[in-house]
Design a protein around this motif. Structure first.
Motif, PDB file in Angstrom:
ATOM      1  N   UNK A 159       0.911  -1.192   0.153  1.00 56.66           N
ATOM      2  CA  UNK A 159      -0.043   0.100  -0.073  1.00 56.66           C
ATOM      3  C   UNK A 159       0.846   1.488  -0.115  1.00 56.66           C
ATOM      4  N   UNK A 160       1.972   1.239   0.650  1.00 53.79           N
ATOM      5  CA  UNK A 160       2.884   2.409   0.672  1.00 53.79           C
ATOM      6  C   UNK A 160       3.308   2.772  -0.603  1.00 53.79           C
ATOM      7  N   UNK A 161       3.772   1.595  -1.342  1.00 51.43           N
ATOM      8  CA  UNK A 161       4.626   1.726  -2.559  1.00 51.43           C
ATOM      9  C   UNK A 161       3.296   2.234  -3.670  1.00 51.43           C
ATOM     10  N   UNK A 162       2.189   1.638  -3.482  1.00 50.14           N
ATOM     11  CA  UNK A 162       0.908   2.268  -4.355  1.00 50.14           C
ATOM     12  C   UNK A 162       0.878   3.529  -4.508  1.00 50.14           C
ATOM     13  N   UNK A 163       0.656   3.992  -2.946  1.00 50.27           N
ATOM     14  CA  UNK A 163       0.336   5.504  -2.738  1.00 50.27           C
ATOM     15  C   UNK A 163       1.567   6.232  -3.333  1.00 50.27           C
ATOM     16  N   UNK A 164       2.732   6.058  -3.248  1.00 51.36           N
ATOM     17  CA  UNK A 164       3.892   6.635  -3.724  1.00 51.36           C
ATOM     18  C   UNK A 164       4.023   6.700  -5.267  1.00 51.36           C
ATOM     19  N   UNK A 165       3.501   5.680  -5.936  1.00 50.83           N
ATOM     20  CA  UNK A 165       3.415   5.810  -7.272  1.00 50.83           C
ATOM     21  C   UNK A 165       2.047   6.630  -7.652  1.00 50.83           C
ATOM     22  N   UNK A 166       0.959   6.584  -7.034  1.00 47.45           N
ATOM     23  CA  UNK A 166      -0.160   7.253  -7.417  1.00 47.45           C
ATOM     24  C   UNK A 166       0.340   8.871  -7.152  1.00 47.45           C
ATOM     25  N   UNK A 167       1.185   9.056  -6.012  1.00 48.22           N
ATOM     26  CA  UNK A 167       1.420  10.508  -5.862  1.00 48.22           C
ATOM     27  C   UNK A 167       2.492  11.102  -6.834  1.00 48.22           C
TER      28      UNK A 167
END
Length: 88
Positions: free
Chosen positions: A19-27
Motif C-alpha cells: 500500500x505504501x508503494x502504491x500510494x507513492x506511485x499514485x502521488x
C-alpha cells in the motif's frame, strides 16, 4: 538457503509495503496534474478565450481546441480520491 519461516517473513513484509508503494506511485503519477491545477488560473475564461483565438486564426484545429478546452475543464473539476476523503 531460505527457510519457510524466512520466506513467510519476507512475503509478509512485502505485503505490508505494497500500500505504501502504491500510494507513492499514485502521488508521483498525479504530480503533473497537481502542478497544472495550481498554475492554471481559477477563472477559465482567459484559457477558453486563448484557445478560441488560437483556433480562430488557424494555429490549431477546432477539434484540438475543443479537446484542450474539455481537458482544462476536467483538470480544474477533477478531485483525486485522496483529496475527496481528506476534504482538500
Amino acid at each position: 538457503m531460505v527457510t519457510a519461516a524466512k520466506r513467510r517473513a519476507i512475503e509478509e513484509d512485502a505485503e505490508q509495503r505494497r500500500p505504501e508503494l502504491a500510494e507513492q506511485i499514485a502521488t508521483a503519477v498525479l504530480l503533473p496534474v497537481d502542478v497544472a491545477r495550481r498554475v492554471l488560473p481559477e477563472n477559465g475564461l482567459p484559457v477558453y478565450l486563448g484557445i478560441g483565438v488560437l483556433a480562430l486564426v488557424d494555429l490549431i484545429d477546432w477539434p484540438v481546441a475543443v479537446a484542450a478546452g474539455l481537458g482544462y475543464y476536467v483538470l480544474k473539476r477533477w478531485r483525486s480520491p485522496q483529496s475527496a476523503t481528506t476534504g482538500r
